[in-house]
Scaffold this motif. Structure first.
Motif, mmCIF file in Angstrom:
data_model
loop_
_atom_site.group_PDB
_atom_site.id
_atom_site.type_symbol
_atom_site.label_atom_id
_atom_site.label_comp_id
_atom_site.label_asym_id
_atom_site.label_seq_id
_atom_site.Cartn_x
_atom_site.Cartn_y
_atom_site.Cartn_z
ATOM 1 N N ARG A 1 1.019 -1.174 0.040
ATOM 2 C CA ARG A 1 -0.034 -0.005 0.096
ATOM 3 C C ARG A 1 0.720 1.133 0.022
ATOM 4 O O ARG A 1 1.950 1.489 0.717
ATOM 5 N N TYR B 1 -8.038 -5.538 -3.784
ATOM 6 C CA TYR B 1 -8.515 -5.178 -2.413
ATOM 7 C C TYR B 1 -7.286 -4.516 -1.709
ATOM 8 O O TYR B 1 -6.193 -5.081 -1.698
ATOM 9 N N GLU B 2 -7.734 -3.551 -0.966
ATOM 10 C CA GLU B 2 -6.802 -3.002 -0.035
ATOM 11 C C GLU B 2 -6.917 -3.590 1.219
ATOM 12 O O GLU B 2 -8.222 -3.433 2.127
ATOM 13 N N SER C 1 -5.235 5.491 6.595
ATOM 14 C CA SER C 1 -6.661 5.210 6.666
ATOM 15 C C SER C 1 -7.150 3.797 6.949
ATOM 16 O O SER C 1 -6.012 2.792 6.195
ATOM 17 N N THR D 1 -9.787 0.288 5.643
ATOM 18 C CA THR D 1 -10.777 -0.083 4.564
ATOM 19 C C THR D 1 -11.506 -1.015 5.101
ATOM 20 O O THR D 1 -11.128 -1.703 6.337
ATOM 21 N N SER D 2 -12.530 -1.629 4.467
ATOM 22 C CA SER D 2 -13.495 -2.628 4.994
ATOM 23 C C SER D 2 -13.188 -3.816 4.085
ATOM 24 O O SER D 2 -13.957 -4.683 3.751
ATOM 25 N N ASP D 3 -12.088 -3.746 3.220
ATOM 26 C CA ASP D 3 -12.024 -5.023 2.209
ATOM 27 C C ASP D 3 -11.693 -6.248 2.865
ATOM 28 O O ASP D 3 -12.271 -7.301 2.451
#
Length: 273
Positions: free
Chosen positions: A96, A176-177, A242, A244-246
């Motif tokens: 990332r 996908y993060e 930050s 994520t919801s991945d």
């Protein structure tokens, strides 16, 4: 048709867990290493074709990191060889906030076969396996991270996502993060490790140069130390602050809390030795 799975980097933090989970399902898996049969070495392209023989899907990790200069050329050559060998799905472990990693993602996307990108934040297991293990045992985690926050991701979550992506439909062409569920500073992480382990562990901010010198003094291979130092100098600037919801989107459950990782790692005794 039964898919044969290839895990490139089968002794790494994510690779060995992906391979283990596939084997637990009774699926045919080949896991690579320099000492494997057949052997695999990113530095020797002659070792690549034999491991691809018969593979239908590949979990692809690159050592030491996608930021090193050789990475893009190697990923391009490997992807071309994989497509020629009949691989139908490439799942790339990416970093990332890393421009070089994103270039490698583009190479995989354009390879001419199915693909999924797993773009991951800082591994929680960096504190318990190899990289920062000795630092935690010594009670001082010295990193050029200042007060930046990170959504530390548990590699068990990455492995679970990778296996789902490799074995179930609906994930081709997805990026996908993968992050943990909340932001923590490195001081926060050290405090949670201390609480879980019962040890005195603290975070000490240092410069990139100080980190590089210390890594060399610990005997970290030059290529790995250089890649880490260069990476930290750029990405520990808040760009990844930050969540994520991945993880939850793919697995249907929340990502693992760092405190739970720390508790589980402490229970193995890894920080006591």
């Amino acid at each position: 048709m039964t898919t044969n799975f290839l895990v490139v980097g089968g002794t790494g933090k994510t690779g060995r867990r992906v391979a283990d989970r596939l084997r637990e399902r009774g699926l045919p898996v080949r896991s690579t290493s320099r000492r494997g049969v057949p052997p695999f070495d990113w530095g020797d392209r002659g070792t690549w074709a034999p491991v691809l023989d018969g593979a239908g899907a590949v979990y692809l990790t690159y050592y030491p990191d996608l930021v090193v200069p050789d990475a893009a050329g190697d990923i391009r050559a490997f992807a071309e060889l994989a497509v020629a060998a009949g691989v139908r799905h490439l799942v790339l472990l990416s970093g990332r906030g890393e421009e070089e990693a994103e270039a490698c993602e583009g190479i995989v996307r354009a390879a001419g076969t199915g693909w999924t990108i797993l773009r991951c934040s800082w591994f929680a297991q960096n504190f318990s396996e190899h990289f920062l293990l000795d630092a935690v045992r010594a009670g001082e985690i010295a990193l050029p991270a200042g007060t930046v926050t990170e959504p530390f991701v548990d590699v068990r979550d990455i492995a679970d996502v990778a296996v789902k992506v490799l074995t179930e439909p609906g994930h081709t062409g997805e990026l996908y993060e993968l992050t943990g569920p909340r932001l923590l500073s490195f001081a926060d992480a050290a405090a949670q490790i201390a609480a879980a382990s019962g040890r005195d562990v603290r975070y000490v901010p240092v410069s990139a140069g100080e980190f590089a010198a210390a890594a060399a003094g610990r005997g970290l291979p030059e290529a790995e130390a250089g890649a880490l130092t260069e990476l930290f100098a750029r990405v520990l600037d808040g760009r990844n602050s930050s969540v994520t919801s991945d993880v939850e989107r793919v697995l249907g459950r929340p990502a693992t809390e760092f405190a739970d990782f720390a508790r589980d790692a402490a229970a193995t005794g890894v920080w006591a030795r």
